[in-house]
Design an enzyme around this catalytic site. Structure first.
Site, PDB file in Angstrom:
ATOM      1  N   CYS A  30      46.459  61.604  70.762  1.00 57.51           N
ATOM      2  CA  CYS A  30      46.386  63.064  70.692  1.00 57.51           C
ATOM      3  C   CYS A  30      45.762  63.691  71.936  1.00 57.51           C
ATOM      4  O   CYS A  30      46.187  64.751  72.394  1.00 57.51           O
ATOM      5  CB  CYS A  30      45.605  63.488  69.453  1.00 57.51           C
ATOM      6  SG  CYS A  30      46.238  62.793  67.916  1.00 57.51           S
ATOM      7  N   LYS A  61      40.245  68.401  64.914  1.00 56.05           N
ATOM      8  CA  LYS A  61      38.971  69.128  64.916  1.00 56.05           C
ATOM      9  C   LYS A  61      38.570  69.610  66.298  1.00 56.05           C
ATOM     10  O   LYS A  61      37.652  70.426  66.425  1.00 56.05           O
ATOM     11  CB  LYS A  61      37.858  68.249  64.328  1.00 56.05           C
ATOM     12  CG  LYS A  61      38.182  67.687  62.953  1.00 56.05           C
ATOM     13  CD  LYS A  61      38.654  68.757  61.987  1.00 56.05           C
ATOM     14  CE  LYS A  61      39.140  68.162  60.674  1.00 56.05           C
ATOM     15  NZ  LYS A  61      40.376  67.365  60.765  1.00 56.05           N
ATOM     16  N   SER A  87      45.037  66.094  54.573  1.00 61.02           N
ATOM     17  CA  SER A  87      45.697  66.132  55.873  1.00 61.02           C
ATOM     18  C   SER A  87      46.778  67.198  55.855  1.00 61.02           C
ATOM     19  O   SER A  87      47.328  67.537  54.803  1.00 61.02           O
ATOM     20  CB  SER A  87      46.323  64.770  56.175  1.00 61.02           C
ATOM     21  OG  SER A  87      47.284  64.872  57.203  1.00 61.02           O
TER      22      SER A  87
END
Length: 564
Positions: free
Chosen positions: A51, A126, A474
Site C-alpha cells: 500500500c 489509517k 474491513s
C-alpha cells in the site's frame, strides 16, 4: 516568487538561530533556501505491504512541485500498519491505534521544526485519516495526496481484488473450492503495489478526501502505477505553496459543509463503514459538530450510484477509466445533493471546480449511474438504533442483499473463537453471530472482522447468517453485518448482556437493532455483569485503552475520556 513564511523565521532567521540553520545546511540547504517557505512532506512509507511501498518516490515528486512553486521542501516519515496483513491476528489491535500515532507524530515533527506548510502522503487505511486529522489539528496550509490503488488482478475474464482471497478461504473451508483454486486466486489477485482495489477503506478515504476538498480534484483514482499519480504529486507540492500564499488553512476547508459532502459521497458509493469512524474523528479535530445523527439524516437521502466492490462488480481502476471522483461528484452536485459553496485547498469552492470539469468521452459502462436511476435506491450505509445499540451502530446495506433479519444469538467473547466456529461449520443459517469485547477499549483497538465475515460469505452463508459486533469491519466486508455497536461491551453496553439463544432483530430499512429481551431481564443480567479487567497493564495498548472514546465519538484519544 512566493516568500510567505508564517513560522519558519522563528526557527531559522537571525544570529541566534545560526545553530538551527547548520543542521539544515548539513542536509543540503543553501543560503537562498532559508528565505523560502519551509514545506514539510509527511510520508507514510513501509515495505510491510504494497500500500505504501512507493510513497518515497511520490515524495520526491512532491518536493519537485514545492521547489517549482518557490518553496523549500523536507520530508519526514510516519508509520504504517497494514490492515490486510494483520487481519485476524493480535496485530489488528494496532490498526486503529496507528491513526492516532500518525496524527501525533506529524504534529510532533512539524511543530518541532517550524514548517510553514506541508503535504501528507497516505496509502493504507489509517494513514489517510491520520494525516487529515493532523492537517486540521495543526491548521497549517496543507494538502493531502493519496498513494493510489493497486491494479486489479485477473483470472481468465474474472477481475480479482484482495476481497476474493479472503472469501476464497471461507469457500475452501466450506468445500466449495480446492486448495489449488485458492492458491491461484492468492497468486493473481494483487499484481502491483498500491492499496486494495475496491471501494474498501483506503479508496473510500481517498474519495472522501477529494469530496472534502483537502486533496486535488481528480487525484484519488489514478492507480499507484500511473504516470498521472506522479503528476498529481508534483501538483500537490505546488498547491501547498499556493495555499500558503492564499492563506488557506485546513479548518477553512474542513467545515460542516465539507463533512456533509464527504458523507454524501460515502453513501453514494457504499463505501467503507470505517469512514464514519474517521469522519467523526476528523470533525472532532476540526472542532465541527458532526455526529451519527447527521450521517443518519444524510444517508436517507442519498442512493448508491457507483457499482464498486464490494457492493458491485467494479474496482477503483474502472472508476478512474470513466472519469474518476469528479464524474461521481458532478452527478451528485447536479442533483442538488452536494453543498457547492464548500471551499477546497485549490482556493475555489467545490461547486465551481465541478462546473468547469468536463467528463471524458467514455461511456460509464455500468460503473456509474444517475441519481434518478441509481444502482441501489438506498444509501450504502445505515445507522441503526435500538436497545442493543443505544448510542448507535452501523450497517453496510449497500453490500447486503438482505436488509431485514431475525435470528438467535451465537455469542463469542472475541473474534478468534468466532472464526473457529465458522470454519468448523458450527455457524448455521438463522444465527446472529455476536462478537463482543472487540471495541475501542475492550480489544483494545477495535479490530476489523474481515476474517470472520469473509469466511461467512465464502461458506455460502452471507444471506442466512448475520453478525453483530462492537468491533469494526474491513471495507471489503459484505453481507448482513452490523458493527460499531455503542456503547461497547467493555464499557458496559447492552451487547455485554446478550446470551446464546436470545432473539436479535436487524432492520436495515427502519434503522433498528433490537435485542428481544425484556427490560427486567436485562436489568437482572446487568446486576450480575462485572467489567472485565484490562487486557494490558503497560505499553501502547494499555495507554490507548485508557484514553480512547467510544465508536460513536470517533474512537479518538482525548483527556476527557481518560481512565487514568
Amino acid at each position: 516568487m512566493v516568500r510567505v513564511r508564517i513560522r519558519s523565521p522563528s526557527w531559522y532567521d537571525g544570529v541566534d538561530n545560526a545553530p538551527h540553520r547548520v543542521y539544515l545546511r548539513a542536509v543540503g540547504f543553501t543560503e537562498e533556501d532559508f528565505s523560502k517557505p519551509l514545506v514539510g512532506v509527511a510520508v507514510s512509507w513501509s515495505e510491510l505491504g504494497p500500500c505504501n511501498y512507493h510513497t518515497l518516490e511520490l515524495a520526491r515528486y512532491v518536493k519537485e512541485g514545492v521547489k517549482e512553486a518557490g518553496g523549500a521542501a523536507l520530508a519526514a516519515p510516519t508509520i504504517v500498519v497494514n490492515d490486510g496483513i494483520n487481519m485476524g491476528t493480535p496485530g489488528m489491535r494496532y490498526s486503529l491505534i496507528s491513526r492516532e500515532l500518525i496524527a501525533d507524530s506529524i504534529e510532533a515533527q512539524f511543530n518541532a521544526h517550524g514548517v510553514d506548510a506541508w503535504v501528507g502522503i497516505g496509502g493504507c487505511d489509517k494513514t489517510q485519516p491520520g494525516i487529515i486529522m493532523a492537517m486540521v489539528r495543526l491548521n497549517l496550509p496543507s494538502v493531502y495526496l493519496y498513494g493510489g490503488s493497486a491494479e486489479a488482478g485477473w483470472l481468465g475474464e474474472r477481475e480479482l481484488t484482495v476481497e476474493d482471497v479472503f472469501e476464497a478461504v471461507g469457500a475452501y473451508y466450506a468445500g466449495r473450492i480446492t486448495l489449488e483454486e485458492l492458491k491461484r486466486v492468492e497468486e493473481l489477485s494483487f499484481p502491483t503495489y498500491g492499496t486494495c482495489q475496491g471501494m474498501f477503506t483506503a479508496n473510500t478515504m481517498a474519495l472522501l478526501a477529494e469530496a472534502m476538498g483537502v486533496s486535488l480534484l481528480g487525484s484519488a483514482t489514478p492507480p499507484a502505477t500511473s504516470a498521472r499519480r506522479r503528476k498529481f504529486a508534483v501538483e500537490s507540492g505546488k498547491a501547498a505553496v499556493r495555499a500558503l500564499e492564499l492563506g488557506i488553512k485546513p479548518r477553512d476547508v474542513v467545515t460542516y459543509d465539507a463533512l456533509y459532502n464527504a458523507a454524501v459521497a460515502l453513501f453514494a458509493t457504499a463505501g467503507s463503514t470505517n469512514a464514519i469512524l474517521h469522519l467523526l474523528a476528523i470533525a472532532h479535530e476540526a472542532g465541527v459538530k458532526f455526529a451519527l445523527e447527521d450521517f443518519d439524516k444524510i444517508g436517507k437521502r442519498v442512493p448508491v450510484i457507483a457499482a464498486l466492490r464490494p457492493a458491485g462488480p467494479y474496482a477503483m481502476q474502472d472508476l478512474d477509466r470513466v472519469g474518476g471522483v469528479p464524474r461521481l461528484l458532478k452527478k451528485l452536485y447536479k442533483a442538488g445533493l452536494l453543498r457547492g459553496e464548500a471551499l477546497t485547498v485549490e482556493g475555489e469552492p467545490i461547486g465551481k471546480l465541478l462546473e468547469r470539469w468536463e467528463p471524458p468521452a467514455v461511456p460509464e459502462a455500468g460503473v456509474l449511474y444517475d441519481v434518478d436511476r441509481p444502482y441501489k435506491p438506498h444509501g450504502g450505509i445505515r445507522i441503526l438504533w435500538g436497545n442493543l445499540a443505544p448510542r448507535g451502530a452501523v450497517m453496510k446495506i449497500g453490500a447486503a442483499e438482505v436488509l431485514k433479519f431475525e435470528g438467535k444469538a451465537l455469542v463469542f467473547d472475541g473474534e478468534a473463537e468466532a472464526f473457529k466456529a465458522v470454519a468448523a461449520g458450527e455457524v448455521k443459517p438463522g444465527h446472529v453471530v455476536v462478537i463482543r469485547y472487540e471495541g475501542p477499549k475492550g480489544a483494545p483497538g477495535m479490530p476489523e472482522m474481515l476474517k470472520v465475515t469473509a469466511a461467512i460469505v465464502g461458506a455460502g452463508l452471507g444471506e442466512s447468517v448475520a453478525l453483530v459486533t462492537d468491533g469494526r469491519f474491513s471495507g471489503a466486508t459484505r453481507g448482513i453485518m452490523v458493527g460499531h455497536v455503542a456503547p461497547e461491551a467493555a464499557a458496559g453496553g447492552p451487547i455485554a448482556l446478550v446470551e446464546n439463544g436470545d432473539r436479535i432483530v436487524i432492520d436495515g430499512e427502519a434503522g433498528l437493532l433490537k435485542l428481544d429481551v425484556s427490560d427486567e431481564e436485562l436489568e437482572r443480567r446487568r446486576r450480575q455483569w462485572t467489567p472485565p479487567p484490562p487486557k494490558y497493564k503497560g505499553g501502547l495498548l494499555a495507554k490507548y485503552a485508557a484514553l480512547v472514546s467510544q465508536a460513536d465519538q470517533g474512537a479518538v484519544t482525548t483527556p476527557e475520556t481518560c481512565q487514568c
